[in-house]
Every structure is written in structure tokens, then in C-alpha cells.
Design a protein around this motif. Sequence first.
Motif, PDB file in Angstrom:
ATOM      1  N   LEU A  51      39.718  49.926 110.608  1.00 15.25           N
ATOM      2  CA  LEU A  51      39.925  50.869 109.490  1.00 15.25           C
ATOM      3  C   LEU A  51      38.773  51.799 109.790  1.00 15.25           C
ATOM      4  CD1 LEU A  51      40.811  48.574 106.701  1.00 15.25           C
ATOM      5  CD2 LEU A  51      42.049  50.622 107.481  1.00 15.25           C
ATOM      6  N   PRO A  52      38.997  53.088 109.155  1.00  9.12           N
ATOM      7  CA  PRO A  52      37.915  54.201 109.282  1.00  9.12           C
ATOM      8  C   PRO A  52      36.671  53.596 108.806  1.00  9.12           C
ATOM      9  CG  PRO A  52      39.924  55.174 108.871  1.00  9.12           C
ATOM     10  CD  PRO A  52      39.958  53.700 108.547  1.00  9.12           C
ATOM     11  N   GLU A  53      35.306  53.938 109.719  1.00 13.96           N
ATOM     12  CA  GLU A  53      34.203  53.183 109.341  1.00 13.96           C
ATOM     13  C   GLU A  53      33.529  53.669 107.896  1.00 13.96           C
ATOM     14  OE1 GLU A  53      32.278  55.151 112.577  1.00 13.96           O
ATOM     15  OE2 GLU A  53      31.131  56.547 111.367  1.00 13.96           O
ATOM     16  N   HIS A  54      32.834  52.652 107.291  1.00 11.90           N
ATOM     17  CA  HIS A  54      32.239  52.860 106.058  1.00 11.90           C
ATOM     18  C   HIS A  54      33.122  53.172 105.030  1.00 11.90           C
ATOM     19  CE1 HIS A  54      28.257  51.965 107.404  1.00 11.90           C
ATOM     20  NE2 HIS A  54      28.232  53.156 108.314  1.00 11.90           N
ATOM     21  N   THR A  55      34.634  53.080 105.060  1.00  9.53           N
ATOM     22  CA  THR A  55      35.345  53.209 103.758  1.00  9.53           C
ATOM     23  C   THR A  55      35.305  51.581 103.107  1.00  9.53           C
ATOM     24  OG1 THR A  55      37.249  52.487 105.037  1.00  9.53           O
ATOM     25  CG2 THR A  55      36.827  54.790 104.971  1.00  9.53           C
ATOM     26  N   LEU A  56      35.741  51.872 101.716  1.00 10.48           N
ATOM     27  CA  LEU A  56      35.441  50.650 101.181  1.00 10.48           C
ATOM     28  C   LEU A  56      36.738  49.572 101.684  1.00 10.48           C
ATOM     29  CD1 LEU A  56      34.827  51.444  97.582  1.00 10.48           C
ATOM     30  CD2 LEU A  56      33.318  50.727  99.153  1.00 10.48           C
ATOM     31  N   ALA A  57      37.958  50.296 102.078  1.00 10.87           N
ATOM     32  CA  ALA A  57      38.827  49.405 102.810  1.00 10.87           C
ATOM     33  C   ALA A  57      38.303  48.633 103.933  1.00 10.87           C
ATOM     34  CB  ALA A  57      39.843  50.215 103.085  1.00 10.87           C
ATOM     35  N   ALA A  58      37.502  49.261 104.786  1.00 10.27           N
ATOM     36  CA  ALA A  58      37.042  48.597 106.043  1.00 10.27           C
ATOM     37  C   ALA A  58      35.985  47.721 105.605  1.00 10.27           C
ATOM     38  CB  ALA A  58      36.187  49.550 106.933  1.00 10.27           C
ATOM     39  N   LYS A  59      35.321  47.660 104.312  1.00 11.42           N
ATOM     40  CA  LYS A  59      34.421  46.545 103.977  1.00 11.42           C
ATOM     41  C   LYS A  59      35.002  45.615 103.637  1.00 11.42           C
ATOM     42  CE  LYS A  59      31.174  49.656 105.218  1.00 11.42           C
ATOM     43  NZ  LYS A  59      30.201  50.029 104.766  1.00 11.42           N
ATOM     44  N   ALA A  60      36.148  45.515 102.602  1.00 16.52           N
ATOM     45  CA  ALA A  60      36.999  44.628 102.244  1.00 16.52           C
ATOM     46  C   ALA A  60      37.490  43.768 103.379  1.00 16.52           C
ATOM     47  CB  ALA A  60      38.068  45.044 101.164  1.00 16.52           C
TER      48      ALA A  60
END
Length: 351
Positions: A51-60
Amino acid sequence: MISIRTTGLFVVLMLAGCVVTVNDRVLVGKDHVEKWQSKIVIAHRGASGYLPEHTLAAKAMAYAQDAHFIEQDLVMSSDDQVIVLHDHHLDTVTNVREVFPDRARDDGRYFVVDFTLAELRQLAVTERFDSSMGAKTAVFEQRFPLHKSSFQINTFAEEIELIQGLNQSTGRAVGIYPEIKSPAFHRGEGKDISSAVLRILEAYGYGENQDEVYLQCFDLNELQRIHKELLPAMNLSVPLVQLLGTEPEYRAALSPEGMQVLASFVDGIGPSMQLIVEPGSVAGDLKVSNLVQLAHDHGLVVHPYTFRRDQLPDYVENYDKLLDIFLDDIGVDGVFTDFPDITAEYLESRP
Ligand code: CA
């Protein structure tokens, strides 16, 4: 007499020769378990392979993929908000050119520090791209497509609240691994980013529980300042990690004397993987530096970057082999990876 001594010498030589390549075999039982249990998976910019880096989606996603720590790169907005973004430019991961066409500096670049948080919220975040030849092309072709779905810039506090919220709802204890970006640049813009970051860490309770945070920086002076001045002034205790690149400015830090100085103010190092397995290495003939041994001799943990399934060094055929070399043979203590899932699976599958 002679034959016993010869046999003994042979055994010693044999063991010495085995240590580098199969060092888990000389560990038994508890030591073996501890060797593998203490190693950590650091989700580099989140699950940025997916997922695009540093998005909350990528963190979840990184959280769900069993990362032990999740990384935040930190920069500041014009209204002093600490923002999670890899560069202090916006050009390569957002549509800033389209939304604010007249806000570039003379060099044609768009600086985070020239925008308020409210303005940054108007931007769409996308997978990293290169537009130096005009049209946008994805840096990693096989990853998430450009300008699909909906992602936005978020603050450091919002990301901490995501991770701490997940820690509460899952009962796990995933840590944060923030990086202070370009402290000298920020100082030139009138901003003390390190103090701003430490205030946020303090507000969210990270100055007390050292198991859940590492604070990292490339700047060779800033962590020293944080250790000597900022942390004591705030009565905080946060483990520090000096990042090390392949540039000449880091050469002195890699010497035994340099490592001794580093060990006086940091708890670990985060070197480029090329500083450990050096360029020119080929399968079966790796040029391994003494950096990991040197750091371990000074009591420092070693967390190299960046482990990517879709960008393997020439000397390995697959990702697991890369992990074998670094985590097992050389014995680093954790890795920064864009692919937390397959890295966590590797660690869990150790016998
Ligand atoms: Ca980073």
C-alpha cells in the motif's frame, strides 16, 4: 599425546570455521530460542510493499502482518504540526502539483514546511512515483497502482493513536520507530523538529516504556544533542538508533573509535545493508564487513535497511536467502522491511 592435541586442534578449527555459516547449530535449547525471539520486524514506512507508504492503511496492514515495530518518517508543516512523510518534499507521493501549481520553490519542488496541515489534508497520497521525465511512472511497477483509491497525509499523533488503539483492541504491544528527518533543514526554517517529536512521544507515554519505541536519525550530531540536552531536560528516556549510510560522511563512525563514540549516546545502529554485505559480493563469495560484530562488541543492536522482495541484491535468488544471510549467518537483531508478512513468517518458521 600428539594425536589428542591434534584432534583437539582440529575440533577447534572446525568449530571456528562453522561459526559464521551455521552459528545456530552451536546454540542449543534456550539460547537458540532466545536468538530468534529477540529479533524484530520493523515495517518500513508501513506495509509499503502493498500500500502507499506512510498511509494509515499501510500502517494497519503492517500491524495485521505481525510487525513488531512500525516506522514513521517525520517532517513539519508551516503551522508546526509533525507530519508522517518520507521527504520534506511533497512532489513524489502526492498530487501537490495539480492542487497547488503555484506553490513550488525556485527549484521547482514543493516543501511540506510551506503548507499548513489544513492544506496538506487537501492532497491525495499515492504510491511513490518518478516524474523527472515528464509523465509519472511508479518507482515499483508491481506495487499498488498510482492514484487509485483514497489516501491522505496524517500527523504523527494520529498514527500513534492508530497503533495504540490497535494495541488496546488486539491486546498486542506493537512499537513505534520514528525517524527525525532533516533536522538541519528544519532548523534553517526556524523549527526544532526534535523537540517537537519528543513532546509528542512524552504526551503518548513513550518516555517510560522503552520496549515500545526506538528513535532514529541520519544526522550525526542530532542524536547526540537529544541524548545530552533534550532528553535530560524533559526527564525522558528513549532508546536511540543512529542511521548509517554509504556516504563518505559516515566512514569515521564505522571505525572502532567511531563506534565507541556512538555507543556513548545511542542504543543501536541502523546501517544500510551494503555496509554489512558489501558491493562486489556474489553468491558463495560474500564480502561481509566487521560492522555487526563491532556494534555488538559495544552492546549496540543492529537493524539494517531495507529488505525488499522486489529489489533483491545480486547475491541472492530469493528473499528467504537474504534473511538467512543477515538474520541467521551474520546475526543482525532486526530488519527494516517493506514486506512485514513474509519477514514475520520467516522468523516464526525458525526451528
Ligand atoms: Ca526512514
